[in-house]
Design an enzyme around this catalytic site. Structure first.
Site, PDB file in Angstrom:
ATOM      1  N   ARG A  36       0.817  -1.217   0.000  1.00 38.93           N
ATOM      2  CA  ARG A  36       0.000   0.000   0.000  1.00 38.93           C
ATOM      3  C   ARG A  36       0.849   1.265   0.000  1.00 38.93           C
ATOM      4  O   ARG A  36       0.318   2.370  -0.071  1.00 38.93           O
ATOM      5  CB  ARG A  36      -0.955   0.011   1.188  1.00 38.93           C
ATOM      6  CG  ARG A  36      -1.994  -1.080   1.091  1.00 38.93           C
ATOM      7  CD  ARG A  36      -2.990  -1.013   2.247  1.00 38.93           C
ATOM      8  NE  ARG A  36      -3.814  -2.207   2.263  1.00 38.93           N
ATOM      9  CZ  ARG A  36      -4.837  -2.408   1.427  1.00 38.93           C
ATOM     10  NH1 ARG A  36      -5.163  -1.477   0.561  1.00 38.93           N
ATOM     11  NH2 ARG A  36      -5.530  -3.521   1.488  1.00 38.93           N
ATOM     12  N   HIS A  66      11.772  -3.629  -5.416  1.00 41.02           N
ATOM     13  CA  HIS A  66      10.512  -3.479  -6.165  1.00 41.02           C
ATOM     14  C   HIS A  66       9.657  -2.425  -5.472  1.00 41.02           C
ATOM     15  O   HIS A  66       9.387  -2.526  -4.276  1.00 41.02           O
ATOM     16  CB  HIS A  66       9.786  -4.826  -6.211  1.00 41.02           C
ATOM     17  CG  HIS A  66       8.696  -4.921  -7.244  1.00 41.02           C
ATOM     18  ND1 HIS A  66       7.692  -3.984  -7.360  1.00 41.02           N
ATOM     19  CD2 HIS A  66       8.450  -5.834  -8.214  1.00 41.02           C
ATOM     20  CE1 HIS A  66       6.874  -4.330  -8.361  1.00 41.02           C
ATOM     21  NE2 HIS A  66       7.325  -5.449  -8.905  1.00 41.02           N
ATOM     22  N   TYR A  69       3.408  -2.143  -5.604  1.00 41.49           N
ATOM     23  CA  TYR A  69       2.746  -2.253  -6.912  1.00 41.49           C
ATOM     24  C   TYR A  69       1.497  -1.395  -7.011  1.00 41.49           C
ATOM     25  O   TYR A  69       0.921  -1.252  -8.073  1.00 41.49           O
ATOM     26  CB  TYR A  69       2.480  -3.710  -7.294  1.00 41.49           C
ATOM     27  CG  TYR A  69       1.743  -4.522  -6.267  1.00 41.49           C
ATOM     28  CD1 TYR A  69       0.373  -4.356  -6.091  1.00 41.49           C
ATOM     29  CD2 TYR A  69       2.411  -5.450  -5.478  1.00 41.49           C
ATOM     30  CE1 TYR A  69      -0.303  -5.096  -5.141  1.00 41.49           C
ATOM     31  CE2 TYR A  69       1.744  -6.186  -4.524  1.00 41.49           C
ATOM     32  CZ  TYR A  69       0.378  -6.000  -4.369  1.00 41.49           C
ATOM     33  OH  TYR A  69      -0.277  -6.733  -3.420  1.00 41.49           O
ATOM     34  N   HIS A 106       6.111  -0.720 -11.629  1.00 44.31           N
ATOM     35  CA  HIS A 106       5.068  -0.898 -12.644  1.00 44.31           C
ATOM     36  C   HIS A 106       4.717   0.493 -13.154  1.00 44.31           C
ATOM     37  O   HIS A 106       4.365   1.360 -12.339  1.00 44.31           O
ATOM     38  CB  HIS A 106       3.830  -1.551 -12.034  1.00 44.31           C
ATOM     39  CG  HIS A 106       4.064  -2.949 -11.544  1.00 44.31           C
ATOM     40  ND1 HIS A 106       3.066  -3.721 -11.024  1.00 44.31           N
ATOM     41  CD2 HIS A 106       5.185  -3.707 -11.531  1.00 44.31           C
ATOM     42  CE1 HIS A 106       3.555  -4.918 -10.696  1.00 44.31           C
ATOM     43  NE2 HIS A 106       4.839  -4.929 -10.986  1.00 44.31           N
ATOM     44  N   GLU A 141       8.866  -2.192 -15.601  1.00 45.09           N
ATOM     45  CA  GLU A 141       8.527  -3.604 -15.799  1.00 45.09           C
ATOM     46  C   GLU A 141       7.541  -3.759 -16.955  1.00 45.09           C
ATOM     47  O   GLU A 141       6.598  -2.971 -17.089  1.00 45.09           O
ATOM     48  CB  GLU A 141       7.938  -4.187 -14.511  1.00 45.09           C
ATOM     49  CG  GLU A 141       7.608  -5.680 -14.645  1.00 45.09           C
ATOM     50  CD  GLU A 141       7.293  -6.367 -13.329  1.00 45.09           C
ATOM     51  OE1 GLU A 141       7.426  -5.738 -12.249  1.00 45.09           O
ATOM     52  OE2 GLU A 141       6.902  -7.552 -13.380  1.00 45.09           O
ATOM     53  N   ASP A 175       9.196  -9.392 -17.548  1.00 42.83           N
ATOM     54  CA  ASP A 175       8.499 -10.426 -16.779  1.00 42.83           C
ATOM     55  C   ASP A 175       7.904 -11.422 -17.769  1.00 42.83           C
ATOM     56  O   ASP A 175       7.076 -11.052 -18.598  1.00 42.83           O
ATOM     57  CB  ASP A 175       7.410  -9.760 -15.919  1.00 42.83           C
ATOM     58  CG  ASP A 175       6.704 -10.737 -14.988  1.00 42.83           C
ATOM     59  OD1 ASP A 175       6.270 -11.803 -15.466  1.00 42.83           O
ATOM     60  OD2 ASP A 175       6.577 -10.423 -13.790  1.00 42.83           O
ATOM     61  N   HIS A 178       4.142 -11.731 -17.723  1.00 45.75           N
ATOM     62  CA  HIS A 178       3.480 -10.522 -18.236  1.00 45.75           C
ATOM     63  C   HIS A 178       3.563 -10.415 -19.764  1.00 45.75           C
ATOM     64  O   HIS A 178       2.558 -10.116 -20.409  1.00 45.75           O
ATOM     65  CB  HIS A 178       4.093  -9.266 -17.604  1.00 45.75           C
ATOM     66  CG  HIS A 178       3.902  -9.186 -16.122  1.00 45.75           C
ATOM     67  ND1 HIS A 178       4.407  -8.146 -15.363  1.00 45.75           N
ATOM     68  CD2 HIS A 178       3.261 -10.011 -15.248  1.00 45.75           C
ATOM     69  CE1 HIS A 178       4.093  -8.344 -14.086  1.00 45.75           C
ATOM     70  NE2 HIS A 178       3.405  -9.458 -14.001  1.00 45.75           N
ATOM     71  N   HIS A 210      12.051 -11.252 -14.721  1.00 46.11           N
ATOM     72  CA  HIS A 210      11.191 -11.945 -13.761  1.00 46.11           C
ATOM     73  C   HIS A 210      10.802 -13.262 -14.421  1.00 46.11           C
ATOM     74  O   HIS A 210      10.181 -13.251 -15.492  1.00 46.11           O
ATOM     75  CB  HIS A 210       9.925 -11.127 -13.466  1.00 46.11           C
ATOM     76  CG  HIS A 210      10.155  -9.997 -12.519  1.00 46.11           C
ATOM     77  ND1 HIS A 210       9.240  -8.977 -12.340  1.00 46.11           N
ATOM     78  CD2 HIS A 210      11.190  -9.747 -11.680  1.00 46.11           C
ATOM     79  CE1 HIS A 210       9.715  -8.134 -11.426  1.00 46.11           C
ATOM     80  NE2 HIS A 210      10.891  -8.574 -11.020  1.00 46.11           N
ATOM     81  N   ASP A 223      -2.229 -11.581 -15.815  1.00 50.76           N
ATOM     82  CA  ASP A 223      -1.204 -11.439 -14.783  1.00 50.76           C
ATOM     83  C   ASP A 223      -1.461 -12.322 -13.573  1.00 50.76           C
ATOM     84  O   ASP A 223      -1.661 -11.827 -12.469  1.00 50.76           O
ATOM     85  CB  ASP A 223      -1.062  -9.963 -14.360  1.00 50.76           C
ATOM     86  CG  ASP A 223       0.130  -9.753 -13.433  1.00 50.76           C
ATOM     87  OD1 ASP A 223       0.866 -10.726 -13.177  1.00 50.76           O
ATOM     88  OD2 ASP A 223       0.308  -8.615 -12.967  1.00 50.76           O
ATOM     89  N   HIS A 225       0.611 -15.419 -11.884  1.00 51.64           N
ATOM     90  CA  HIS A 225       1.839 -16.213 -11.986  1.00 51.64           C
ATOM     91  C   HIS A 225       1.582 -17.665 -11.598  1.00 51.64           C
ATOM     92  O   HIS A 225       0.733 -17.943 -10.756  1.00 51.64           O
ATOM     93  CB  HIS A 225       2.921 -15.649 -11.063  1.00 51.64           C
ATOM     94  CG  HIS A 225       3.254 -14.207 -11.341  1.00 51.64           C
ATOM     95  ND1 HIS A 225       4.261 -13.553 -10.694  1.00 51.64           N
ATOM     96  CD2 HIS A 225       2.719 -13.297 -12.187  1.00 51.64           C
ATOM     97  CE1 HIS A 225       4.331 -12.304 -11.129  1.00 51.64           C
ATOM     98  NE2 HIS A 225       3.395 -12.124 -12.031  1.00 51.64           N
ATOM     99  N   GLU A 255       9.153 -15.082  -9.211  1.00 51.78           N
ATOM    100  CA  GLU A 255       8.005 -14.532  -8.470  1.00 51.78           C
ATOM    101  C   GLU A 255       6.865 -15.538  -8.560  1.00 51.78           C
ATOM    102  O   GLU A 255       5.708 -15.182  -8.790  1.00 51.78           O
ATOM    103  CB  GLU A 255       7.540 -13.218  -9.087  1.00 51.78           C
ATOM    104  CG  GLU A 255       8.574 -12.120  -9.155  1.00 51.78           C
ATOM    105  CD  GLU A 255       8.056 -10.897  -9.891  1.00 51.78           C
ATOM    106  OE1 GLU A 255       7.558 -11.034 -11.030  1.00 51.78           O
ATOM    107  OE2 GLU A 255       8.139  -9.808  -9.317  1.00 51.78           O
TER     108      GLU A 255
HETATM  109 ZN    ZN Z   1       2.788 -10.118 -12.267  1.00 52.99          ZN
HETATM  110 FE    FE Z   2       7.031  -9.249 -12.223  1.00 55.79          FE
HETATM  111 FE    FE Z   3       6.217  -6.496 -10.601  1.00 56.57          FE
END
Ligand code: ZN
Ligand code: FE
Ligand code: FE
Length: 275
Positions: A36, A66, A69, A106, A141, A175, A178, A210, A223, A225, A255
């Site tokens: 957050r 990272h 997000y 992102h 990314e 990624d 992605h 990634h 998206d 994984h 990830e």
């Molecule tokens: Zn992802």
């Molecule tokens: Fe990623």
């Molecule tokens: Fe990411």
């Protein structure tokens, strides 16, 4: 090979590095603060110093910080854009305590304003937080294209880079889940995808990978994984990526939905195939 996975940052840098080493990794990724985007843990310079010594001793590659997000530098709401900018500026200052590493974010979601406006807001944010002699490389990314995400095509990513003054400090984190979800056929035509990347962005911008399988078929724009070999990309295609001459030198971060023991197994599989 430079291989690692996403780890919890709650016990600090040295703890992450020891944890990485314990599962056969020589790099790792972590969130700079909770998703957050609340306050970051106070910077502990004894911890960052101990980490730097450990990383050098154990021949670690670059690590990947990272951004949360939820950070959205191209929101329609100026207060949200400002929060993203201040969060990123603070993260980048703190990362100077562990110089020479990577910061991944992102690009964001334009939420109906259109890609062009989104691209401009993201570039504005980068122009206000980068400085000439910073020691971290900031990575955009590649995104799956869920909702109104910006950055699911190589053209959109390059458009952002084109608008940034200090673009020497920028790179790309690719990624695998992605780009597959965004429609790039890395399963049957990896060379074609890399040729397109090189033509539009330039392979010299590619700084990290990634490595994830995907729960969904190509072009799903979802998206989600999956563990290596259990999704729509498959282990053979993953191994062609991790062994590709243009990619095999890059830091690779898992990830996948795993605990430490699952990450250890996936790292062992990738290392086993690394001649
Ligand atoms: Zn992802
Ligand atoms: Fe990623
Ligand atoms: Fe990411």
């Amino acid at each position: 090979m430079l291989i690692g996975c996403h780890l919890s940052a709650s016990k600090g840098y040295l703890h992450m590095a020891r944890e990485a080493a314990s599962i056969g990794a020589n790099t790792f990724q972590f969130f700079t603060r909770n998703p957050r985007g609340g306050n970051a843990r106070p910077l502990d310079l004894r911890d960052t110093e101990a980490f730097r010594a450990f990383a050098q001793e154990h021949a670690f590659g670059q690590i990947l910080a990272h951004a949360p997000y939820t950070l959205n530098g191209c929101s329609a709401d100026p207060a949200i854009r400002d929060f993203a900018r201040r969060t990123m500026a603070d993260d980048l200052q703190r990362l100077e305590a562990t110089p020479g590493n990577l910061y991944n974010f992102h690009p964001g979601s334009h939420v109906g304003q259109g890609v062009e406006t989104g691209v401009q807001y993201i570039a504005d944010m980068l122009n206000s937080v980068l400085w000439a002699d910073m020691q971290t490389t900031v990575l955009l990314e590649t995104m799956a294209g869920k909702g109104s995400e910006v950055g699911s095509s190589f053209e959109e990513l390059q458009a952002i880079i084109d608008h940034v003054e200090l673009s020497d400090h920028l790179g790309i984190c690719l990624d695998t889940c992605h780009v597959h979800d965004a429609g790039y056929d890395i399963v049957h035509d990896l060379d074609g995808v890399l040729t397109a990347f090189d033509r539009v962005i330039g392979l010299d911008r590619l700084k990290a990978l990634h490595i994830n399988d995907s729960k969904n078929p190509r072009s799903a724009r979802k998206d989600r994984h999956e563990k290596l070999g259990e999704g729509h990309i498959g282990l053979d295609a993953i191994l062609r990526i991790t062994e590709h001459p243009a990619l095999r030198h890059l830091p690779m971060l898992l990830e996948t939905p795993n605990e430490l023991d699952g990450y250890a197994r996936e790292i062992a599989i990738l290392k086993e195939h690394h001649a």
